[in-house]
Design an enzyme around this catalytic site. Structure first.
Site, PDB file in Angstrom:
ATOM      1  N   GLU A   1      22.260  47.235  27.818  1.00 54.60           N
ATOM      2  CA  GLU A   1      21.646  46.924  29.119  1.00 54.60           C
ATOM      3  C   GLU A   1      20.237  46.463  28.794  1.00 54.60           C
ATOM      4  OE1 GLU A   1      19.452  46.605  31.923  1.00 54.60           O
ATOM      5  OE2 GLU A   1      19.363  48.783  32.083  1.00 54.60           O
TER       6      GLU A   1
ATOM      7  N   CYS B   1      13.888  46.734  34.675  1.00 61.42           N
ATOM      8  CA  CYS B   1      14.686  45.557  34.329  1.00 61.42           C
ATOM      9  C   CYS B   1      15.308  44.936  35.577  1.00 61.42           C
ATOM     10  CB  CYS B   1      15.770  45.921  33.322  1.00 61.42           C
ATOM     11  SG  CYS B   1      16.860  47.258  33.852  1.00 61.42           S
TER      12      CYS B   1
END
Length: 453
Positions: free
Chosen positions: A229, A263
């Site tokens: 990720e 993010c």
């Protein structure tokens, strides 16, 4: 033996120094974890559920103390740190309640007398985790991994070792056996050897693209499963027919929560031309009113960035974009690790604030005319984590969903992780999925069983 120092980014004071584990200590920890796996994998779901529910209870009971460590180590406003701990309790409760059904045997009709799929644990899973959500990033891996019968080994970011050890304490106090979950106090240069250790069966990483590429290279060379990720450069697409006030509130929250260090934050605001004149001034006014200050103050919304070099990097991205013709609407000043909440308009695709991931409280604005142009602008990124679209016309927006190169599309909401839904990206945002049934199955052996009489 080297030491790793944790520095408070708000006041630059030393929090703690940690002695790194030696190579011999690491080997011993991995051996003990592997021994524990052989026992843990045989435990019942009811026993694992009892332990995981106890972990949720411990998180709720100790949330103030755990949150203070988060705020001290990486500058997150205390109210947001408490919310992070509460979310971790949620994911523990979710998997405690659903893991058994998610991993139940699946009967498949074939020519056999009996055929089915079993989901079995893999073993030790190494987690390489970042500092920006020091509890949540870990728990969204650890809760499903442990419930599946795996063992967790954590290499956390060096500036949040206090939080890492607190997470280990949570599991220990919850009744998980020793070596079910262990924190490795090591720097990044030790990760390669840990991945190469034959007892470590898989790796999950949340972090930067270069870090993900490095981990994937080592894991690939050793034929080990990975879930990555990585970064994101999410667009917030504001259509002419949006619900104005609600959209403004959501866009501000999407960009500036956690001081923009996420993010999945909305980083590129794309505003349709006809609404821009009304939308942008109202947005700027809201950003000006965000309260910055001491992360330990419960009224603080904007804390400090986790390190001064991160603030410097963000400052350079903003200044270079301004030099290329962008316009500063508010903010733009840095003081050590603190960076003012910033809005920059007239941003074009060749500017750093558009094409690079900005990891901090700075929002770029780009104007578009048509929905197709908005899609092209959104997809004009090497990342593909998520996108938010704001419109009252849900029917038409749903038709656009297949055109987005993203892991997630959120309509009239910011992109966020939810234990009930799979989370992950495409392109340079990584691969694999966390959370939901998809996440718990990532680190299992999907074993086919075929039986004839």
């Amino acid at each position: 033996m080297s030491e790793i120092r944790s520095i408070n980014p708000y006041n630059a004071e030393l929090i703690h120094s940690y002695k790194e584990h030696t190579s011999q200590e690491i080997e011993s920890i991995i051996k003990q974890a592997n021994h524990r796996f052989k026992q843990w994998r045989e435990t019942s779901f009811s026993h694992r559920t009892e332990c995981m529910m106890a972990a949720a209870a411990e998180l709720k009971a100790g949330k103030e103390g755990y949150a203070k460590t988060i705020s001290a180590e990486m500058g997150k406003p205390i109210s947001q740190a408490i919310a992070e701990i509460e979310k971790c309790a949620w994911v523990c409760e979710y998997y405690a309640s659903h893991a058994e059904e998610q991993l139940a045997e699946e009967t498949v009709s074939t020519d056999a007398h009996s055929s089915y799929v079993r989901y079995e644990p893999m073993g030790i899973v190494l987690a390489v985790m970042p500092w920006n959500y020091p509890f949540w990033q870990v728990f969204r891996f650890a809760a499903p991994a442990l419930m599946a019968g795996n063992i967790g080994l954590l290499k956390h970011a060096s500036n949040v070792f206090g939080s890492a050890l607190n997470i280990e304490k949570v599991f220990r106090k919850a009744g998980f056996p020793e070596h079910c979950f262990t924190t490795l106090k090591v720097s990044s240069d030790k990760v390669k050897a840990i991945i190469e250790n034959p007892r470590v069966r898989a790796v999950t990483l949340t972090g930067s693209g270069p870090a993900g590429a490095a981990v994937a290279e080592v894991a690939g060379a050793n034929i080990k499963k990975t879930v990555l990720e990585l970064g994101g450069n999410n667009a917030l697409i504001v259509m002419n027919d949006c619900e104005l006030e609600a959209t403004l509130d959501t866009c501000v929250n999407a960009r500036y929560q956690n001081t923009g260090q996420s993010c999945i934050a909305g980083k590129r605001l794309l505003v349709q031309e006809d609404i821009a004149r009304d939308f942008i001034p109202k947005l700027v006014e809201r950003v000006k009113n965000l309260k910055s200050g001491d992360p330990m103050d419960k009224d603080t919304y904007i804390g400090t960035l986790a390190r001064e070099d991160l603030a410097e990097e963000l400052e350079n991205q903003v200044q270079n974009s301004l030099a290329m013709g962008a316009k500063l609407e508010t903010g733009g000043k840095r003081d050590g690790a603190f960076y003012q909440p910033t809005v920059v308009s007239h941003v074009t695709p060749e500017m750093p604030m558009f094409k690079e991931e900005t990891f901090g409280p700075a929002l770029s604005i780009t104007i578009f005319k048509t929905a197709q142009e908005a899609i092209e602008l959104s997809n004009n990124s090497r990342y593909g984590l998520g996108v938010s679209v704001f419109s009252k016309n849900i029917k038409d927006v749903k038709k656009l969903i297949p055109q987005f190169d993203e892991g997630a599309v959120f309509i009239n909401e910011l992109v966020k992780s939810d234990p009930r839904l799979p989370f992950g990206g495409v392109k340079e945002s990584g691969y694999g999925r966390e959370l939901s049934k998809h996440g718990i199955r990532e680190f299992t052996n999907r074993k086919t069983v075929y039986i004839n009489k």
